[in-house]
Enzyme design. Structure first.
Site, PDB file in Angstrom:
ATOM      1  N   TYR A   1       0.327  -1.036  -0.022  1.00 24.53           N
ATOM      2  CA  TYR A   1       0.020  -0.070   0.038  1.00 24.53           C
ATOM      3  C   TYR A   1       0.826   1.106  -0.186  1.00 24.53           C
ATOM      4  CZ  TYR A   1      -3.439   3.087   1.574  1.00 24.53           C
ATOM      5  OH  TYR A   1      -4.167   4.333   1.753  1.00 24.53           O
TER       6      TYR A   1
ATOM      7  N   ASN B   1       7.871  -2.657   2.643  1.00 25.72           N
ATOM      8  CA  ASN B   1       6.762  -0.855   3.175  1.00 25.72           C
ATOM      9  C   ASN B   1       6.383  -1.626   4.806  1.00 25.72           C
ATOM     10  OD1 ASN B   1       5.402   0.876   2.423  1.00 25.72           O
ATOM     11  ND2 ASN B   1       3.585  -0.283   1.927  1.00 25.72           N
TER      12      ASN B   1
ATOM     13  N   SER C   1       3.511  -3.670   3.996  1.00 20.88           N
ATOM     14  CA  SER C   1       3.736  -4.968   4.311  1.00 20.88           C
ATOM     15  C   SER C   1       4.710  -4.711   3.166  1.00 20.88           C
ATOM     16  CB  SER C   1       2.459  -4.966   2.867  1.00 20.88           C
ATOM     17  OG  SER C   1       1.022  -5.388   3.544  1.00 20.88           O
TER      18      SER C   1
ATOM     19  N   SER D   1      -0.695  -6.129   8.155  1.00 24.38           N
ATOM     20  CA  SER D   1       1.346  -6.591   6.784  1.00 24.38           C
ATOM     21  C   SER D   1       0.638  -7.224   6.306  1.00 24.38           C
ATOM     22  CB  SER D   1       2.078  -5.971   7.879  1.00 24.38           C
ATOM     23  OG  SER D   1       3.703  -6.224   6.748  1.00 24.38           O
ATOM     24  N   GLY D   2       0.736  -7.586   5.123  1.00 22.94           N
ATOM     25  CA  GLY D   2       0.471  -8.159   3.649  1.00 22.94           C
ATOM     26  C   GLY D   2       2.220  -8.873   3.697  1.00 22.94           C
TER      27      GLY D   2
END
Lengths: 308, 308, 308, 308
Positions: free
Chosen positions: A94, A162, A196, A234-235
């Site tokens: 993102y 990120n 993420s 978070s991914g």
């Protein structure tokens, strides 16, 4: 990244508030054995059902922002072969703090341009491609690449970083994030831990699909060792493929330890490279995210007894 | 489907060769507990990493063709809230036999139209929405819906049925596909077993996320009982959600058997409904896919001792 | 460990070569929501299929050596209720370097004794129970326990630590294993990285089963941060349960971050406690495994700027 | 079962109330590529963490009753090599209706005897070995074996069938269970749906581990097609291995469909064989479980138009 794997970027940056892009990882041949592992799944990586079922990566991989996964995914379908179906692997992080993400400024042409740009060897890192608008541990993040030898093989890692909170950033055991707090490097309004990290691991070691999963799991350890915790928002997703011919001989499980260690270290190094190559960036609504200052960083490392 | 769940279609059909569309499943509130299970993963359903991590469905679900997953996925992101991020659940089956799939005729407006069309209660089945260009067990397929009671609760199933080989089709144990072979109902050039089936299971029973997985697994049994085998080229994916308030009380595991049986039966019935509602369709390059002829079907069932 | 969870040991140690035992973790009520995650699966933890399917822990947990999983598992079945069936959670690590493991010296009575011994609050750590014959990062290992607050809740971690290579041991970022090499603390013949670590995480935070999985994944990060890599020969398995009433209200996913951080830290602390409580041990064939010397350890930590 | 795979039984039956045993499946060489899939996990199959991690079966497989998994598991460890560690695959179904299961009458010698008994080719089915006390769809169950060709390869299936409710039993689409209700074949007190089914699939097709998972999933479909639903109290677990040399060439995914079909059919046939070979059995507390009567069965099949 590693021989036989090209990386390309298309940076989409226009003042005042477009800070995004696309990064692609393009193996020189497909399909390849592949696997993945998830630290925290608050993110998207398309195509994983087929990777799990088939054990194969069948398309180039693309990384972009959260709102543009779809357009990039369909563009990969079109780029691969309009007469065949494809189930591309496209992931996102993102960038809405610096980028007008809702404006959906990424187009299919940007994916084509990134594919066009793909090359082996040295490629740009930091605020490029999908990494343009990233924030990592409260510093400016982005794309980072590193590789480590493992016996006769090599493990390469590319991250779109990120993720992470400032106080948790640790480099080689040194609490860099605590030492370089907001009083030293400001983070006005930067959302910490809201991001993420996408990790792509490539190796020329001949691995079976489940062994690719195993390497992916070690990249998770690399994230953890630099301070990542897989926060709820978070991914943190790791993809791994082997560039070796799928039908050839493969490694015995007991020969994997050196690849495990190399994956952990290359992941740690790629995250650091993302931080060190990124530059202070302004964007949407005049927001600014500061880069990790090299001199301060080196000073801290030296203070903790690490050579820099 | 079931009370509290709206279904909408946008059929995109233009002569001579556009036969596609979008179908949406829209719960009246979100998030909801959710899970999934895969029979064969040669397909795409986006958003599953977050469903697995969070145990929650957080967006409407959309079904479309393989090449249009991306555009529909980004459209759901835009529809949900352009200031928030979303990880939509969007799935696909391949309609390239009847449809000019490479033409990518689905646009974001079609997703918006399907959302606009969404309603509770009776909705169209067969060759509508995402089901427009489907082929099921060598007959014309499409969207099918059915529900079954399970004690005080109900289980609803919607399928986008595009899977299966003709000779394997079995309805209530009757070998309908063998009885209605190509000599009875032609299948000139129809690719058998090359498709996929997406199943969406909804229930008002208050389930935890892992219990949604368990219901999804029973829909896999329903696919198998009608002759599906999860062929290698098929993407047979089941999604399940509970419309109950996630924070409320839930069912004990030992109370699930009736829900399991209802899920198996509703899946079988939804597949049959897809076949019975579909109509003979011509499309790309003058190709024709024949519907299951009702009279012939009933005759076979009667011959095997089943009341129709 | 945490309030409401008892821990008991039965140490089975007889000169010259029996160095083994059983450790149990006994929640004050059952069933409880539970989950697990695996760093590297070269080990055994029984009962996991039912934990995954039901989301529930239904028996006490027992830890023992690799050859004795079966006898302990059947003993738990007998202890629970001979008229009901049970699917106990029993895990193991290998103690065959110090222990005559092939002699299978653990009996069902030892499991009963460990259950009898179970108590809340302070319990013995180091070379006790299942930890009697363990080796951790080339030092004497064993049972370690630690807990950390997380808002209004607490996370407790018990490890049976038998994993890791000496040079990789890192405590709070300090390369303790490299500083205390074989020249400082000998490891004659000790098999490095050949072991395993079992981690049991307990929390009073009201979690759903999939959220227990999420905490377990953070314990994996804690293993990684102290130098564990999940070597191929290692069985690194994390089990997690919540002591809260399963049918009560649970935590929202977004409230989990503090629990994640606490799990990482408690795991790191439990591993260190296993090392600090263990004592130099001799066993089978006159072999000796040295404990981590406290004075040397503290000296290294101080040298790297850590208060001890 | 298939060439290169031996099957052995040790039946432990003593009047009045011991009705149990051990069945083993012994590949002629190890390790072999392997995988598994679970329909419903209310059961135990040990060793699966290592199978998943390594992709390999490394020990013979043993099947017994629920209370005896441990003793049999440790016996396999001892049988394999007392100087090495092993993580055996041992599974169970519950025979406590006919057998004094709490008496734990299975000993390690029974496992050794089953290994001794192992042979290729024709072996006993029905009420033998681990199948001695089984109940399947309300009839007497037990061990069933079947195989089906798949191109140049063969798929063999062995089941220990102890699952299913009477009214759901379906053979080749014929509702045998409804036709042969309690008025025809009594089931006084027989617990329906409380059991489990263990399925072991073996093939000489050269498969990778994830492809073994895929075949296991098709055995799940075979269970469903005969009326199994994976009831909550049932442990329905499928294990699959390939007897081909792991390092040799393997099958492309797209070549698997015939193996899928063969697995479904062989599973259905093995369940039927378990029923047809079992004989009416009395046991604990004078309870009696009736076999499926061959003449009645054939009459029903003929009535529904099936040749027998």
């Amino acid at each position: 990244m590693i021989p036989g794997v090209r990386v390309g970027h298309c940076t989409v940056s226009r003042d005042p508030d477009v800070r995004t892009g696309v990064t692609v990882i393009v193996p020189s041949r497909l399909p390849l054995h592949a696997g993945f592992r998830v630290l925290n799944g608050n993110g998207e990586m398309t195509g994983l059902l087929w990777v799990r079922e088939s054990g194969l990566l069948t398309t180039p991989i693309a990384l972009t922002n959260t709102f543009s996964v779809g357009v990039v995914r369909d563009a990969v379908v079109a780029a691969v072969d309009p007469e065949l179906w494809a189930l591309p692997v496209v992931a996102e992080t993102y960038d809405g703090f610096l980028n007008d993400i809702a404006g959906m400024h990424v187009t299919r042409e940007h994916l084509f341009a990134a594919l066009e740009d793909a090359r082996e060897g040295e490629v740009a890192q930091g605020c490029v491609g999908g990494g343009t608008g990233m924030i990592c541990h409260g510093f400016k993040g982005g794309i980072g690449i590193a590789s480590r030898p493992a016996g006769e093989f090599v493990v390469g890692v590319l991250v779109q970083a990120n993720h992470g909170r400032r106080p948790r950033l640790t480099i080689d055991g040194v609490p860099v994030g605590r030492e370089l707090g907001p009083d030293v490097v400001p983070l006005p309004g930067v959302p910490e831990g809201a991001g993420s990290i996408i990790v792509v691991v490539a190796t020329d070691a001949p691995l079976l699909p489940h062994q690719c999963d195993r390497l992916a799991q070690r990249a998770v350890l690399g994230i953890g060792r630099t301070g990542g915790a897989g926060e709820d928002s978070s991914g943190d997703i790791v993809f791994c493929f082997s560039t070796a011919e799928p039908s050839g001989a493969h490694r015995a499980n007991k020969e994997l330890d050196d690849l495990f260690y190399a994956t952990i270290e290359a992941t740690e190094a790629a995250i650091l490279n993302a931080l060190l190559h990124a530059t202070t960036t302004s964007g949407r609504d005049g927001r600014v995210v500061h880069a990790l200052p090299h001199d301060r960083f080196e000073e801290v490392m030296r203070r903790y007894g690490r050579a820099v």
